[in-house]
Design a protein around this motif. Structure first.
Motif, PDB file in Angstrom:
ATOM      1  N   GLY A  87       0.813  -1.521   0.235  1.00  0.00           N
ATOM      2  CA  GLY A  87       0.118  -0.231  -0.099  1.00  0.00           C
ATOM      3  C   GLY A  87       0.906   1.179  -0.270  1.00  0.00           C
ATOM      4  O   GLY A  87       0.355   1.935  -0.307  1.00  0.00           O
ATOM      5  N   ASN A  88       2.080   1.332   0.138  1.00  0.00           N
ATOM      6  CA  ASN A  88       3.271   2.890   0.154  1.00  0.00           C
ATOM      7  C   ASN A  88       3.395   3.060  -0.998  1.00  0.00           C
ATOM      8  O   ASN A  88       3.706   1.925  -2.362  1.00  0.00           O
ATOM      9  N   LYS A  89       2.945   4.112  -1.486  1.00  0.00           N
ATOM     10  CA  LYS A  89       3.580   4.581  -3.102  1.00  0.00           C
ATOM     11  C   LYS A  89       5.108   4.565  -3.087  1.00  0.00           C
ATOM     12  O   LYS A  89       5.755   5.149  -2.118  1.00  0.00           O
ATOM     13  N   ILE A  90       5.790   4.459  -4.366  1.00  0.00           N
ATOM     14  CA  ILE A  90       6.977   4.002  -4.014  1.00  0.00           C
ATOM     15  C   ILE A  90       7.745   4.636  -5.360  1.00  0.00           C
ATOM     16  O   ILE A  90       8.412   4.350  -5.430  1.00  0.00           O
ATOM     17  N   VAL A  91       6.483   5.793  -5.946  1.00  0.00           N
ATOM     18  CA  VAL A  91       6.485   6.249  -7.696  1.00  0.00           C
ATOM     19  C   VAL A  91       5.968   7.092  -7.406  1.00  0.00           C
ATOM     20  O   VAL A  91       4.566   6.990  -6.918  1.00  0.00           O
ATOM     21  N   ASP A  92       6.714   8.433  -7.070  1.00  0.00           N
ATOM     22  CA  ASP A  92       5.266   9.269  -7.049  1.00  0.00           C
ATOM     23  C   ASP A  92       5.785  10.590  -7.514  1.00  0.00           C
ATOM     24  O   ASP A  92       6.403  11.408  -7.536  1.00  0.00           O
ATOM     25  N   PHE A  93       4.857  10.606  -8.720  1.00  0.00           N
ATOM     26  CA  PHE A  93       4.841  12.743  -9.876  1.00  0.00           C
ATOM     27  C   PHE A  93       5.362  13.310  -9.455  1.00  0.00           C
ATOM     28  O   PHE A  93       5.627  13.920  -9.690  1.00  0.00           O
ATOM     29  N   LYS A  94       4.411  13.274  -8.510  1.00  0.00           N
ATOM     30  CA  LYS A  94       4.947  14.604  -7.719  1.00  0.00           C
ATOM     31  C   LYS A  94       5.808  15.194  -6.839  1.00  0.00           C
ATOM     32  O   LYS A  94       6.162  16.161  -6.925  1.00  0.00           O
ATOM     33  N   ILE A  95       6.327  14.121  -6.972  1.00  0.00           N
ATOM     34  CA  ILE A  95       8.427  13.576  -6.004  1.00  0.00           C
ATOM     35  C   ILE A  95       8.751  14.778  -7.275  1.00  0.00           C
ATOM     36  O   ILE A  95       9.860  14.721  -7.501  1.00  0.00           O
ATOM     37  N   HIS A 121      10.948   1.765 -16.993  1.00  0.00           N
ATOM     38  CA  HIS A 121      11.970   2.665 -17.900  1.00  0.00           C
ATOM     39  C   HIS A 121      12.992   2.912 -16.909  1.00  0.00           C
ATOM     40  O   HIS A 121      12.516   3.382 -16.218  1.00  0.00           O
ATOM     41  N   THR A 122      14.638   2.366 -17.081  1.00  0.00           N
ATOM     42  CA  THR A 122      15.508   2.706 -15.361  1.00  0.00           C
ATOM     43  C   THR A 122      16.781   2.809 -16.876  1.00  0.00           C
ATOM     44  O   THR A 122      16.734   2.160 -17.550  1.00  0.00           O
ATOM     45  N   PHE A 143       6.559   4.449 -16.865  1.00  0.00           N
ATOM     46  CA  PHE A 143       7.146   5.166 -15.101  1.00  0.00           C
ATOM     47  C   PHE A 143       8.606   4.981 -15.333  1.00  0.00           C
ATOM     48  O   PHE A 143       9.118   3.965 -16.117  1.00  0.00           O
ATOM     49  N   CYS A 144       9.427   6.135 -15.526  1.00  0.00           N
ATOM     50  CA  CYS A 144      10.679   6.283 -15.142  1.00  0.00           C
ATOM     51  C   CYS A 144      11.152   5.914 -13.354  1.00  0.00           C
ATOM     52  O   CYS A 144      10.460   6.148 -12.787  1.00  0.00           O
ATOM     53  N   GLN A 149      15.917   0.696  -7.752  1.00  0.00           N
ATOM     54  CA  GLN A 149      14.496   0.631  -6.580  1.00  0.00           C
ATOM     55  C   GLN A 149      14.080  -0.467  -7.435  1.00  0.00           C
ATOM     56  O   GLN A 149      12.875  -1.588  -7.420  1.00  0.00           O
ATOM     57  N   LEU A 150      13.853  -0.569  -9.061  1.00  0.00           N
ATOM     58  CA  LEU A 150      12.966  -1.411  -9.442  1.00  0.00           C
ATOM     59  C   LEU A 150      13.277  -2.789  -9.527  1.00  0.00           C
ATOM     60  O   LEU A 150      12.807  -3.680  -9.520  1.00  0.00           O
TER      61      LEU A 150
END
Ligand code: ZN
Length: 447
Positions: A87-95, A121-122, A143-144, A149-150
């Motif tokens: 349930g945790n956001k691990i990738v966030d566009f707002k960051i 994409h990494t 997502f990039c 992290q991936l």
């Protein structure tokens, strides 16, 4: 949409600090905005520039045919994230807005890790950096993220959300025209379509904003100047399609990008190769006392590709520091405000100003006393006593200017032929004019 080609100038203050600090501050202000080839990010960015220089903002509707291209659907994005099985956001566009492939179609679903990986994409070679990816003309989503992290993601169900819209709207570009004595123009163009990336090309936007402010304050200008802030490729193509006839007035041009890193200056020549702008930039760099590189035109790079397409073949080169693709931070999250410096930005701006000053003053003169050398000593123009190397160089410059001012050589021709700095040649020409030994050749082709 306004199609007027001139703007009543109402320049507001560019801000405080040195020119380099001001440009860096503008980069930081623009950095968080998610720009793309269309959409509100471009509008918001242009409005920030408009707070400093009076640009006109133009909106061209989706579907408009521009040469072989069509103005695309407008893309806007509000939010995007990946939620891990816990349930945790691990990738966030707002960051960081680089996390979303630009022009991603909307998505909202639960998928497996294997499925998620197909849309990630990494950069395995730069495992801590987020890559910059776009998919303008192929509808997809992605997502990039940092490769490290991936690699740490475990099996399970992932929630992927991209809250974007892709619908009929507009392509937006900004333009500023500053009238000179002549209707002949110098064009300065920067792409405005990249999201959170600083050297490529917030540095270009910042340099042009500062440059426009400086040029607008000048009391006299030989050339009119046009500043264009447009999305890469499709924006330049759209602008050229709208202004096709008008481009005949463009005498000189530079595409501005990657001007904030600490690398040396690079100049990519126009397709013409020996245009006045090419010679002016190369002369300026060769007398700068700094390392630099010059490259021939190639049909790859920024919007010089469009300006130098065979139908236009405009005298437009590209003056950058380290060119695109040649620094490891390029198109990654490492191209951030820490990668560009106030010093490099100020140095790049100085080069642009020097080139403009050269073009502005590069006239052709006539020696009023062409039969043998005029007697410089009786006019106080020749040293009374020998010695100083500086005085000698100045006299040499004077002799070159007198000898080549036969109506066929511009000051730049003379600087090149004598291998003396343009500023010296121009300085002695001014003194010779004061003493009535030179007179400006009236250029019948002008205006
Ligand atoms: Zn780029």
């Amino acid at each position: 949409m306004s199609m007027s080609l001139s703007t009543k100038s109402t320049f507001t203050s560019l801000g405080t600090g040195t020119t380099g600090e001001r440009m860096h501050a503008l980069i930081k202000e623009l950095y968080p905005i998610c720009r793309s080839i269309t959409g509100n990010g471009v509008r918001e960015s242009l409005n920030i520039l408009k707070g400093r220089i009076p640009i006109e903002i133009h909106e061209i509707p989706t579907g408009q045919q521009v040469f072989d291209w069509t103005v695309p659907l407008e893309w806007n994005i509000r939010d995007a994230y990946i939620k891990a099985p816990d349930g945790n956001k691990i990738v966030d566009f707002k960051i960081n807005n680089l996390h979303v492939v630009s022009y991603s179609i909307p998505v909202n679903k639960i998928i497996s890790l294997a499925e998620l990986k197909k849309h990630c994409h990494t950069l395995p070679n730069k495992p801590n950096a987020i890559p910059y990816r776009t998919s303008y003309y192929q509808p997809t989503w992605g997502f990039c993220l940092p490769h490290r992290q991936l690699e740490l993601l475990s099996e399970g169900d992932y929630e992927v959300v991209i809250d974007s819209t892709l619908e009929p709207g507009h392509l937006t570009f900004g333009e500023l025209f500053i009238q000179g004595d002549s209707d002949e123009e110098a064009l300065f163009s920067a792409h405005i379509c990249h999201p959170s990336l600083c050297n490529d090309n917030l540095s270009g936007l910042a340099l042009l904003t500062e440059l426009a402010g400086i040029i607008s304050k000048r009391h006299s200008r030989r050339y009119s100047c046009r500043f264009l802030f447009a999305p890469g490729t499709i924006g330049a193509i759209t602008w050229l399609a709208l202004r096709k006839e008008h481009t005949k007035k463009i005498k000189h041009g530079l595409v501005v990008a990657c001007v904030g890193d600490n690398g040396k200056m690079h100049y990519k020549k126009s397709r013409q190769g020996k245009a006045e702008i090419d010679r002016a930039v190369m002369h300026t760099l060769s007398h700068s006392g700094q390392q630099y590189e010059v490259h021939d035109f190639s049909p790859y790079g920024y919007d010089e590709r469009q300006y130098c397409s065979p139908g236009f073949n405009l005298a437009v080169g590209s003056l950058t520091r380290t060119p695109h693709g040649r620094y490891p931070e390029y198109h990654t999250s490492d191209d951030n405000p820490g990668f560009v410096t106030a010093e490099a930005l100020a140095d790049s701006l100085d080069k642009y100003i020097e080139v403009i000053d050269l073009l502005e003053s590069n006239y052709t003169y006539l020696n009023t006393n062409p039969f043998c050398e005029p007697q410089l000593g009786k006019r106080g123009l020749y040293r009374s006593m020998g010695g100083l190397t500086e005085a000698k160089t100045e006299e040499l410059a004077m002799l070159w200017v007198l000898n080549l001012s036969d109506g066929c050589h511009s000051l730049l021709d003379i600087a090149e032929r004598s291998n003396l700095p343009y500023q010296l040649i121009r300085g002695v020409a001014d003194r010779l004019i004061e003493h009535g030994l030179l007179t400006k050749k009236i250029d019948k082709s002008a205006d």
